[in-house]
Design an enzyme around this catalytic site. Structure first.
Site, PDB file in Angstrom:
ATOM      1  N   ASN A  91       0.843  -1.191   0.000  1.00 28.33           N
ATOM      2  CA  ASN A  91       0.000   0.000   0.000  1.00 28.33           C
ATOM      3  C   ASN A  91       0.882   1.245   0.000  1.00 28.33           C
ATOM      4  O   ASN A  91       1.749   1.400   0.866  1.00 28.33           O
ATOM      5  CB  ASN A  91      -0.916   0.003   1.224  1.00 28.33           C
ATOM      6  CG  ASN A  91      -2.066   0.967   1.056  1.00 28.33           C
ATOM      7  OD1 ASN A  91      -1.866   2.168   1.026  1.00 28.33           O
ATOM      8  ND2 ASN A  91      -3.274   0.434   0.957  1.00 28.33           N
ATOM      9  N   GLU A 123      -0.955  -0.957  -4.224  1.00 25.79           N
ATOM     10  CA  GLU A 123      -2.319  -0.555  -3.889  1.00 25.79           C
ATOM     11  C   GLU A 123      -2.367   0.938  -3.576  1.00 25.79           C
ATOM     12  O   GLU A 123      -1.531   1.456  -2.826  1.00 25.79           O
ATOM     13  CB  GLU A 123      -2.836  -1.362  -2.707  1.00 25.79           C
ATOM     14  CG  GLU A 123      -2.943  -2.858  -3.019  1.00 25.79           C
ATOM     15  CD  GLU A 123      -3.508  -3.646  -1.847  1.00 25.79           C
ATOM     16  OE1 GLU A 123      -3.663  -3.061  -0.756  1.00 25.79           O
ATOM     17  OE2 GLU A 123      -3.794  -4.846  -2.018  1.00 25.79           O
ATOM     18  N   ASP A 153      -7.446   0.389  -3.448  1.00 25.31           N
ATOM     19  CA  ASP A 153      -7.666  -0.103  -2.089  1.00 25.31           C
ATOM     20  C   ASP A 153      -8.892   0.550  -1.448  1.00 25.31           C
ATOM     21  O   ASP A 153      -9.261   1.682  -1.777  1.00 25.31           O
ATOM     22  CB  ASP A 153      -6.415   0.185  -1.247  1.00 25.31           C
ATOM     23  CG  ASP A 153      -6.388  -0.595   0.052  1.00 25.31           C
ATOM     24  OD1 ASP A 153      -7.132  -1.591   0.156  1.00 25.31           O
ATOM     25  OD2 ASP A 153      -5.636  -0.213   0.964  1.00 25.31           O
ATOM     26  N   GLU A 210     -10.717  -7.781   2.212  1.00 22.73           N
ATOM     27  CA  GLU A 210      -9.885  -7.776   3.406  1.00 22.73           C
ATOM     28  C   GLU A 210     -10.765  -7.867   4.649  1.00 22.73           C
ATOM     29  O   GLU A 210     -11.967  -7.581   4.603  1.00 22.73           O
ATOM     30  CB  GLU A 210      -9.034  -6.506   3.465  1.00 22.73           C
ATOM     31  CG  GLU A 210      -9.832  -5.210   3.476  1.00 22.73           C
ATOM     32  CD  GLU A 210      -8.935  -3.982   3.458  1.00 22.73           C
ATOM     33  OE1 GLU A 210      -7.710  -4.154   3.398  1.00 22.73           O
ATOM     34  OE2 GLU A 210      -9.470  -2.856   3.517  1.00 22.73           O
TER      35      GLU A 210
END
Length: 517
Positions: A91, A123, A153, A210
């Site tokens: 990320n 991400e 994301d 997630e």
């Protein structure tokens, strides 16, 4: 508790910022897909400091680039030692999408670590796209040129906009944990997840979820067609030294284990729901029976043309209208079955005869009702299948009438028709046999017909017939049959021929009896 600047410097010098890795699982086949890189800080006095405390500070005070490079060096080196099919998701902070040097830094670290960037998923959060979209586009283009993949994301939160999906060449769409965590209890969360998965599939994007913590959530995601999942259900974030053991000992868990029942660890789930839907739609439209999906409001949501033809109305007249509006004559007969199906009861094989005209014509149909359930098992409608039995019923009636006419005609003949099986058991005989022999009911069936023969004729008759059974030659024999008191024994001649099947075996014998000269 505030973090002092000198603590940051010591943390870098002592290597207290450490990468942790959370497993990413392929929901279709249950295999380990890779890991997501997560930042951790092991403070000598405070222990583990959550990233929610130090990441915002790193972005604010300008040391986020140094932190990212530190973690990528360690993460790339660890991943380079693992099998090449395992990927890494990273990320990137919105702040870093303003600096055009990010792709160059990532490429340099990957080369030093021996890590292929084709295994890297970068991400980006949606908030990053609202701050400086032009810089984000240039950085994204550079990352893609290096072989990296791009993921969006936490989709569905914050500054969500469908235009963001068109802004950059994304490969993956990640569903936020807030929706996943509540999807088992909240219908709206389930529908949002379903919509995101469907959107991703329609755009050709991988969908990942997630925050998966329970088997129920994993099963729902697999049912919806989500491809990747991560969360405590599959494993908590782990330090780099635990990676080899985790990879070598990974086992498909829960719902994923069900996808290993065919060679190659593939199942029907390996097809995207959009592909499966296209297949089902083709079957639906081409089915030789009437099919429909009726919602909880008893309105047609979907049907095929065969059912529309059976109802005698155009297909477009059904969609959105109730069953009562569309087929008012049939509705009172089927309403109870529909309501029972909406309560969760499967009702197969209901036969109904209903008039179709004022002239007394009727139609016989066979209906089946199956409750349709969503990913949580809630009944959302009824799947209906209808077969028109009228042609079959008319054919049966015509056959029975023809049989009646044929039998009546046969009774008028001077001969007495009979049918026996290959071993000589009587299967059928004219009613005139009963009049002649005096046998009643089923006394003549099987070998019972032999009881009507004269005792002296019994063995010669059976020997002659048995010879025909073995050779297949026509039967031709004469015997006496018990008659009336005035004529106690009547001489009859029995002649017959074998009915031979395609395999050369005798199916039965057809013949007749007549007065012997």
């Amino acid at each position: 508790m505030s973090i002092k600047r000198e603590e940051i410097g010591r943390a870098f010098d002592n290597g207290d910022f450490r990468p942790h890795f959370q497993p990413l699982v392929n929901l279709r086949v249950g295999d380990l897909h890779g890991f997501e890189l997560l930042a951790r800080w092991k403070h000598p006095a405070r222990g583990w400091i959550p990233p929610s405390e130090f990441i915002p500070l790193a972005e604010k005070d300008g040391w986020i680039d140094r932190l990212t490079k530190e973690l990528l060096h360690l993460a790339f080196s660890s991943m380079a030692k693992l099998p090449d099919h395992l990927n890494l998701s990273v990320n990137i902070s919105p702040v870093q999408l303003r600096g055009l040097g990010l792709p160059r830094d990532i490429q340099k670290i990957a080369e030093q670590s021996g890590f292929s960037l084709e295994r890297l998923m970068v991400e980006i959060t949606e908030s990053a796209l609202t701050e400086d979209l032009n810089s984000a586009r240039m950085i994204a283009a550079a990352l893609k040129a290096m072989g990296c993949k791009l993921g969006l994301d936490d989709f569905g939160t914050g500054y969500s906009s469908l235009t963001h999906l068109q802004s950059l060449p994304f490969d993956e769409l990640k569903i936020d944990r807030s929706f996943v965590g509540s999807m088992a209890e909240r219908r709206d969360s389930r529908k949002i997840v379903a919509a995101v998965v469907g959107l991703g599939q329609s755009l050709g994007l991988i969908t990942a979820a997630e925050g998966v913590e329970t088997l129920e959530q994993a099963q729902m995601l697999q049912w919806l067609g989500c491809e990747l999942a991560q969360g405590w259900f599959y494993g908590k974030p782990m330090p780099a030294e635990d990676l080899p053991k985790t990879v070598s000992g990974f086992r498909a868990k829960g719902v994923a284990a069900m996808s290993t029942d065919v060679p190659g660890r593939l199942s029907s789930l390996d097809l995207l729901p959009s592909v499966r839907l296209a297949q089902l739609q083709a079957v639906y439209d081409g089915a030789p029976v009437g099919l429909a999906f009726i919602g909880r409001d008893l309105r047609y949501k979907m049907l095929n043309r065969r059912l529309a033809q059976m109802n005698g109305r155009p297909l477009e007249d059904h969609i959105g209208n109730t069953v009562a509006q569309t087929v008012p004559g049939l509705f009172p007969l089927v309403e109870g079955y529909l309501l029972r199906a909406l309560d969760g009861e499967a009702i197969p094989g209901v036969e109904i005869t209903t008039p179709v005209s004022d002239a007394g014509e009727s139609r016989t149909i066979l209906l089946s009702y199956e409750p349709a359930r969503d990913e949580a098992g809630e009944v959302v409608g009824v799947s209906v299948a209808i077969v028109d039995l009228s042609p079959i019923r008319r054919a049966e009636e015509a056959r029975r009438a023809a049989e009646g006419h044929f039998r009546q005609m046969m009774e008028l003949l001077p001969q007495i028709p009979w049918i026996i099986d290959p071993e000589g058991r009587a299967l059928d005989v004219s009613q005139r046999w009963l009049q002649i022999s005096g046998q009643t009911g089923d006394q003549w069936t099987g070998f019972g017909w032999l009881d009507a023969l004269h005792p002296d004729d019994l063995k010669p008759t059976w020997d002659a017939m048995n010879a025909s059974f073995k050779s297949g030659n026509p039967i031709d024999t004469v015997f006496r049959v018990r008659g009336s008191p005035a004529d106690p024994w009547r001489r009859l001649r029995s002649r017959g021929a074998a009915n031979v099947g395609a395999n050369g075996k005798i199916i039965c014998w057809y013949g007749s009896l007549e007065e012997a000269e």
